[in-house]
Scaffold this motif. Structure first.
Motif, PDB file in Angstrom:
ATOM      1  N   MET A   1      13.105  30.445  15.659  1.00 43.92           N
ATOM      2  CA  MET A   1      14.063  31.421  16.170  1.00 43.92           C
ATOM      3  C   MET A   1      15.355  30.865  16.269  1.00 43.92           C
ATOM      4  SD  MET A   1      11.727  32.657  19.575  1.00 43.92           S
ATOM      5  CE  MET A   1      10.471  33.960  19.436  1.00 43.92           C
ATOM      6  N   ASP A   2      16.176  31.813  15.978  1.00 35.80           N
ATOM      7  CA  ASP A   2      17.578  31.508  16.311  1.00 35.80           C
ATOM      8  C   ASP A   2      17.937  31.428  17.872  1.00 35.80           C
ATOM      9  OD1 ASP A   2      17.946  34.224  17.048  1.00 35.80           O
ATOM     10  OD2 ASP A   2      19.177  34.733  15.493  1.00 35.80           O
ATOM     11  N   ARG A   3      19.307  31.146  17.870  1.00 36.43           N
ATOM     12  CA  ARG A   3      19.738  31.061  19.210  1.00 36.43           C
ATOM     13  C   ARG A   3      19.446  32.195  20.302  1.00 36.43           C
ATOM     14  NH1 ARG A   3      26.090  29.966  20.907  1.00 36.43           N
ATOM     15  NH2 ARG A   3      25.823  29.939  23.202  1.00 36.43           N
ATOM     16  N   TYR A   4      19.828  33.166  19.958  1.00 35.24           N
ATOM     17  CA  TYR A   4      19.666  34.318  20.774  1.00 35.24           C
ATOM     18  C   TYR A   4      18.327  35.123  21.000  1.00 35.24           C
ATOM     19  CZ  TYR A   4      24.755  34.392  21.269  1.00 35.24           C
ATOM     20  OH  TYR A   4      26.038  33.722  21.911  1.00 35.24           O
ATOM     21  N   THR A   5      17.748  35.085  19.786  1.00 39.05           N
ATOM     22  CA  THR A   5      16.053  35.527  19.954  1.00 39.05           C
ATOM     23  C   THR A   5      15.475  34.580  20.828  1.00 39.05           C
ATOM     24  OG1 THR A   5      16.198  36.204  17.626  1.00 39.05           O
ATOM     25  CG2 THR A   5      14.240  35.890  18.554  1.00 39.05           C
ATOM     26  N   LYS A   6      15.667  33.295  20.838  1.00 39.08           N
ATOM     27  CA  LYS A   6      15.206  32.392  21.849  1.00 39.08           C
ATOM     28  C   LYS A   6      15.711  32.748  23.158  1.00 39.08           C
ATOM     29  CE  LYS A   6      14.401  28.104  20.124  1.00 39.08           C
ATOM     30  NZ  LYS A   6      14.521  26.823  19.755  1.00 39.08           N
ATOM     31  N   ALA A   7      16.873  32.826  23.363  1.00 41.80           N
ATOM     32  CA  ALA A   7      17.651  33.342  24.706  1.00 41.80           C
ATOM     33  C   ALA A   7      17.021  34.214  25.192  1.00 41.80           C
ATOM     34  CB  ALA A   7      19.063  33.503  24.236  1.00 41.80           C
ATOM     35  N   PHE A   8      16.524  35.456  24.503  1.00 40.25           N
ATOM     36  CA  PHE A   8      15.946  36.626  25.084  1.00 40.25           C
ATOM     37  C   PHE A   8      14.490  36.264  25.736  1.00 40.25           C
ATOM     38  CE2 PHE A   8      18.226  39.649  22.527  1.00 40.25           C
ATOM     39  CZ  PHE A   8      18.608  40.706  23.552  1.00 40.25           C
ATOM     40  N   VAL A   9      13.889  35.025  24.908  1.00 37.37           N
ATOM     41  CA  VAL A   9      12.716  34.833  25.502  1.00 37.37           C
ATOM     42  C   VAL A   9      12.719  33.724  26.858  1.00 37.37           C
ATOM     43  CG1 VAL A   9      10.325  33.351  24.876  1.00 37.37           C
ATOM     44  CG2 VAL A   9      11.465  34.768  23.303  1.00 37.37           C
ATOM     45  N   VAL A  10      13.799  32.935  26.717  1.00 40.08           N
ATOM     46  CA  VAL A  10      13.800  32.248  27.862  1.00 40.08           C
ATOM     47  C   VAL A  10      14.285  33.024  29.044  1.00 40.08           C
ATOM     48  CG1 VAL A  10      15.492  30.543  28.867  1.00 40.08           C
ATOM     49  CG2 VAL A  10      14.612  30.157  26.393  1.00 40.08           C
ATOM     50  N   ALA A  11      15.383  34.172  28.890  1.00 39.58           N
ATOM     51  CA  ALA A  11      15.838  34.971  29.880  1.00 39.58           C
ATOM     52  C   ALA A  11      14.557  35.837  30.584  1.00 39.58           C
ATOM     53  CB  ALA A  11      16.808  35.879  29.424  1.00 39.58           C
ATOM     54  N   SER A  12      13.769  36.260  29.645  1.00 40.47           N
ATOM     55  CA  SER A  12      12.510  36.865  30.214  1.00 40.47           C
ATOM     56  C   SER A  12      11.591  36.077  31.060  1.00 40.47           C
ATOM     57  CB  SER A  12      11.757  37.092  28.756  1.00 40.47           C
ATOM     58  OG  SER A  12      10.410  37.624  29.245  1.00 40.47           O
ATOM     59  N   LEU A  13      11.314  34.956  30.684  1.00 42.64           N
ATOM     60  CA  LEU A  13      10.681  33.947  31.414  1.00 42.64           C
ATOM     61  C   LEU A  13      11.389  33.638  32.896  1.00 42.64           C
ATOM     62  CD1 LEU A  13       9.214  31.323  28.985  1.00 42.64           C
ATOM     63  CD2 LEU A  13       8.330  33.281  29.782  1.00 42.64           C
TER      64      LEU A  13
END
Length: 318
Positions: A1-13
């Motif tokens: 995953m790139d930075r912002y795709t991963k950031a969406f998942v982290v924010a979701s959690l």
């Protein structure tokens, strides 16, 4: 995953955790009036939506064999979605208000960005595919063939896309069907295959078909000899030569979008630093390097295909 795709998942959690805390507060005491609103929206627009955004951006383009249509939208979408949600929760006690309406509008815009971007990715054919189709006939000129064979040379090779073969030589469909690819007898399935970046090498491996005889049969059906046969006696071009692995790429040939990663590394070890910079050290222990092309790997890692191809060829001395 790139930075912002991963950031969406982290924010979701993170939103999921906040929603759980607010839920516990609601169950143990009488909370402020904004708490139920925050609990619901942290769950819906925070946890659920942002998980969908992150996973959707990562998986859906790959399922369609394409890169995201507007990758530059993803960072903007991340900030718009988070500002909209946090702003809605912050202004919830004042609603209805201009501020609340503004942040609610941002949340709607963020959803629209996701829908439009993924919709365009799945429905609009990328222009890059057409450019590659035009460039393909010129590839044999880059091969240092010592002399032309007696039959006309056909540029069918293991790392060519199955869809490309079917498009350029429609008569080869009978060879595919007769050699274990019965589903290609269905015209609708053939059209789907033409959109998938699967190479002949990968297809033969999946269907347990001998690769070299298959290449020869396809070339014969196309009206000539396979490219590998023309250089078969040359040094470093066959499976045991000093060039690319299994004849996929020989040293002296430029690296193409459909070149398999393992072949590139075997022919040009100096490209390792480029792969490591873009994909990380795990690339060298991944079994996918035996079947994935430069184009496919760029798509999987959300890397600009032309950019990495340019750097690989520069490292290889072109």
């Amino acid at each position: 995953m790139d930075r912002y795709t991963k950031a969406f998942v982290v924010a979701s959690l993170a939103y999921f955790f906040l929603a759980a805390v607010l839920g516990a507060w609601m169950g143990s005491a009488t909370p402020a009036g904004w708490v139920p609103f925050a609990h619901i929206h942290f769950n819906l627009l925070g946890f659920m939506s942002m998980m969908i955004f992150g996973v959707g951006y990562f998986i859906l383009p790959r399922f369609n064999g394409r890169t995201l249509h507007w990758p530059s939208w993803v960072p903007l979408h991340f900030y718009v979605a988070n500002i909209g949600l946090i702003g809605m929760v912050a202004t919830a006690p004042e609603r209805p208000s201009t501020g609340f309406a503004l942040f609610a509008g941002l949340s709607v815009v963020s959803v629209a960005m996701f829908v439009i971007n993924l919709g365009a990715t799945m429905l609009i054919a990328p222009a890059v595919e057409e450019e590659e189709e035009e460039e393909i006939p010129a590839r044999p000129q880059a091969s240092p063939a010592p002399s032309p064979p007696s039959p006309p040379q056909v540029d069918i090779h293991p790392d060519m896309r199955v869809g490309e073969i079917l498009t350029r030589w429609p008569q080869t469909v009978e060879i595919f069907v007769a050699n274990g690819f019965a589903s290609l007898g269905n015209p609708e399935h053939r059209e789907q295959v033409k959109q998938i970046p699967i190479t002949l090498r990968m297809a033969c491996q999946r269907h347990n078909v001998d690769l070299e005889p298959m290449v020869a049969r396809l070339a014969a059906a196309a009206g000539g000899a396979p490219r590998a046969a023309a250089a078969g006696g040359g040094a470093g071009t066959g499976p045991s030569g000093g060039g690319g692995r299994r004849g996929g790429l020989s040293r002296g040939e430029p690296i193409r979008p459909d070149s398999v990663l393992g072949d590139v590394l075997a022919a040009y070890p100096e490209t390792e630093k480029v792969f490591k910079r873009y994909y990380g050290a795990g690339c060298f222990s991944c079994p996918g390097q035996a079947t994935e092309s430069v184009k496919q790997s760029a798509m999987m890692h959300n890397v600009n295909e032309k950019e990495i191809l340019t750097e690989l060829n520069r490292a290889a001395g072109f």
